[in-house]
Design an enzyme around this catalytic site. Structure first.
Site, mmCIF file in Angstrom:
data_model
loop_
_atom_site.group_PDB
_atom_site.id
_atom_site.type_symbol
_atom_site.label_atom_id
_atom_site.label_comp_id
_atom_site.label_asym_id
_atom_site.label_seq_id
_atom_site.Cartn_x
_atom_site.Cartn_y
_atom_site.Cartn_z
ATOM 1 N N GLU A 194 0.841 -1.213 0.000
ATOM 2 C CA GLU A 194 0.000 0.000 0.000
ATOM 3 C C GLU A 194 0.870 1.255 0.000
ATOM 4 O O GLU A 194 0.574 2.231 -0.683
ATOM 5 C CB GLU A 194 -0.936 0.021 1.218
ATOM 6 C CG GLU A 194 -1.981 -1.087 1.236
ATOM 7 C CD GLU A 194 -2.853 -1.089 0.000
ATOM 8 O OE1 GLU A 194 -3.215 -0.001 -0.465
ATOM 9 O OE2 GLU A 194 -3.141 -2.179 -0.522
ATOM 10 N N ASP B 96 4.062 -3.862 -5.823
ATOM 11 C CA ASP B 96 4.663 -5.134 -5.399
ATOM 12 C C ASP B 96 6.181 -5.014 -5.361
ATOM 13 O O ASP B 96 6.836 -5.458 -4.406
ATOM 14 C CB ASP B 96 4.282 -6.267 -6.367
ATOM 15 C CG ASP B 96 2.880 -6.825 -6.104
ATOM 16 O OD1 ASP B 96 2.268 -6.423 -5.099
ATOM 17 O OD2 ASP B 96 2.409 -7.646 -6.922
HETATM 18 ZN ZN LIG Z 1 -2.417 -2.526 -4.754
#
Ligand SMILES: [Zn+2]
Length: 424
Positions: free
Chosen positions: A280, A362
């Protein structure tokens, strides 16, 4: 263009979208069924046999239900558009309340609410039959009804002044009203970004600060390490409605708030939760929020430009039985009903950008964690608990998926770590 040509063209657009949706659903179901008995080797380590078969069942059940929903939505739209019902309600409303901006926006909201009613039984079925069958429904009928009433109150409180403002602009400004209407909407959205987490979200969920302890320490350390300071980390009682899990941050600057669903906290280990939060934070550090806002701003400017043009075509209103002098309110309503038939085809543009952002987040999380195993572990668990479809048809996922598939994300994470996929 004659009114009857416009009517036929608009109905054709609605039907074309319905066909497009149906084709994608069909391809996806065939693809999922083809892998239904035998999970492809790559996904075998992710879910055990019975869970995998259940995820296939869930995907197929949702897809079948989606087809009913799409057909129902098409049918009700056609009835509303062709029956003369909408101009009839406008005439009644105007006789009773006049043609001022406030009265007209009242009509717009009332008739939109009415047009939403036929969807309620399907929404109920989705929550209390489909989701229930797979153990995801945690909501009660009471919560479900209160949620809808709250939404109705909210859309009236927020929508009425906003739409009234937009309708007034056509009187005050004249032809270039749409540019100012767009600016008004942008300002409104900016205010809502600050107010929604403070005033609106707590109306639907209970938020409690994450208690002191090792998890809180770990997440705060991550925040320091990545230069992401949030005022609070809060737990939302998502489990009141659904067993599906989520994490997000809201607001910006001083108002930033990290929110973890209690369902997520229950499902993941501490290090996995840290990896999810790192992901996030990745969205934030890579500037995805301003990029999204810019994109949304530009596309709504284009939409408003089109609206401005549409409002100058008297045949457009006549095509649906309105008097050409009916003003902007019915134009807004019709655009709302028909716009999706055009924007549907642009869906892949948005989802492709979103998937790129997910890969970037990521990659950021991998850097912040110094490894990728905890994020992969978290993603695997979330896909398992949510019974996510592991084998979507590439066209289907390419069109609709805002997130890359689990396999794509794992592949990207492992490729960058220079590790090979495990065999187990
Ligand atoms: Zn995401």
């Amino acid at each position: 263009m004659t009114p009857s040509f416009i009517l036929v063209a608009c109905l054709s657009l609605l039907i074309l979208r319905w066909l497009g949706q149906g084709l994608l659903d069909l391809l996806n179901r065939r693809h999922v069924r083809a892998h239904g008995d035998h999970a492809p080797e790559a996904v075998q380590g992710i879910m055990d046999g019975p869970t995998y078969r259940r995820s296939v069942e869930y995907t197929l059940a949702k897809s079948h239900f989606g087809q009913v929903e799409e057909l129902w939505s098409l049918a009700t739209k056609i009835v509303f558009l062709c029956s003369g019902f909408l101009p009839w309600t406008l005439a009644l409303w105007s006789d009773r309340f006049g043609q001022g901006a406030f009265a007209q926006s009242g009509w717009l909201l009332a008739v939109s609410f009415m047009m939403g009613l036929p969807d309620l039984p399907l929404e109920w079925w989705s929550q209390f039959r489909l989701e229930e069958r797979f153990g995801f429904n945690k909501s009660t009928l009471r919560t479900w009804i209160t949620d809808h009433l709250k939404m109705l109150v909210l859309s009236t409180l927020l929508g009425l002044p906003l739409v009234t403002g937009i309708l007034r602009l056509t009187v005050w400004i004249g032809e270039s009203w749409w540019l100012w209407a767009w600016a008004l909407l942008m300002a409104f959205q900016a205010v809502m970004m600050i107010l929604a987490p403070i005033l609106i979200l707590p109306w639907f969920n209970k938020f409690t600060p994450l208690p002191d302890g090792s998890l809180r320490d770990r997440l705060l350390r991550l925040g320091e390490r990545t230069g992401f300071t949030a005022k609070t980390i809060q737990i939302a009682d998502g489990s009141r409605r659904s067993a599906h899990s989520n994490a997000y941050f809201t607001g910006f600057g001083r108002f930033r708030k990290i929110v973890l669903y209690d369902t997520l906290v229950a499902q993941l280990t501490e290090v996995e939760l840290e990896a999810v939060l790192a992901h996030e934070i990745g969205h934030y550090r890579r500037g995805h929020v301003p990029k999204m806002l810019l994109w949304a701003g530009v596309s709504s400017l284009v939409s408003f430009g089109l609206l401005g043009w549409l409002a100058r075509q008297p045949e457009f209103l006549e095509a649906f039985g309105f008097k050409s002098s009916s003003g902007l309110a019915p134009v807004l309503l019709l655009a709302g009903l028909l716009g999706g038939a055009i924007t549907f085809w642009l869906t892949p543009l948005g989802t492709r950008r979103s998937r790129r952002h997910e890969f970037e987040a990521d990659a950021y999380a991998r850097g912040a964690m110094g490894e990728s195993d905890s994020l992969i572990g978290a993603l695997r668990k979330l896909h398992e608990k949510n019974l996510s479809n592991l084998t979507p048809h590439p066209w289907f996922s390419g069109f609709y998926y805002s997130h890359p598939t689990l396999l794509e994300r794992e592949r990207a994470l492992r490729a960058a770590s220079g590790a090979h996929a495990p065999t187990g």
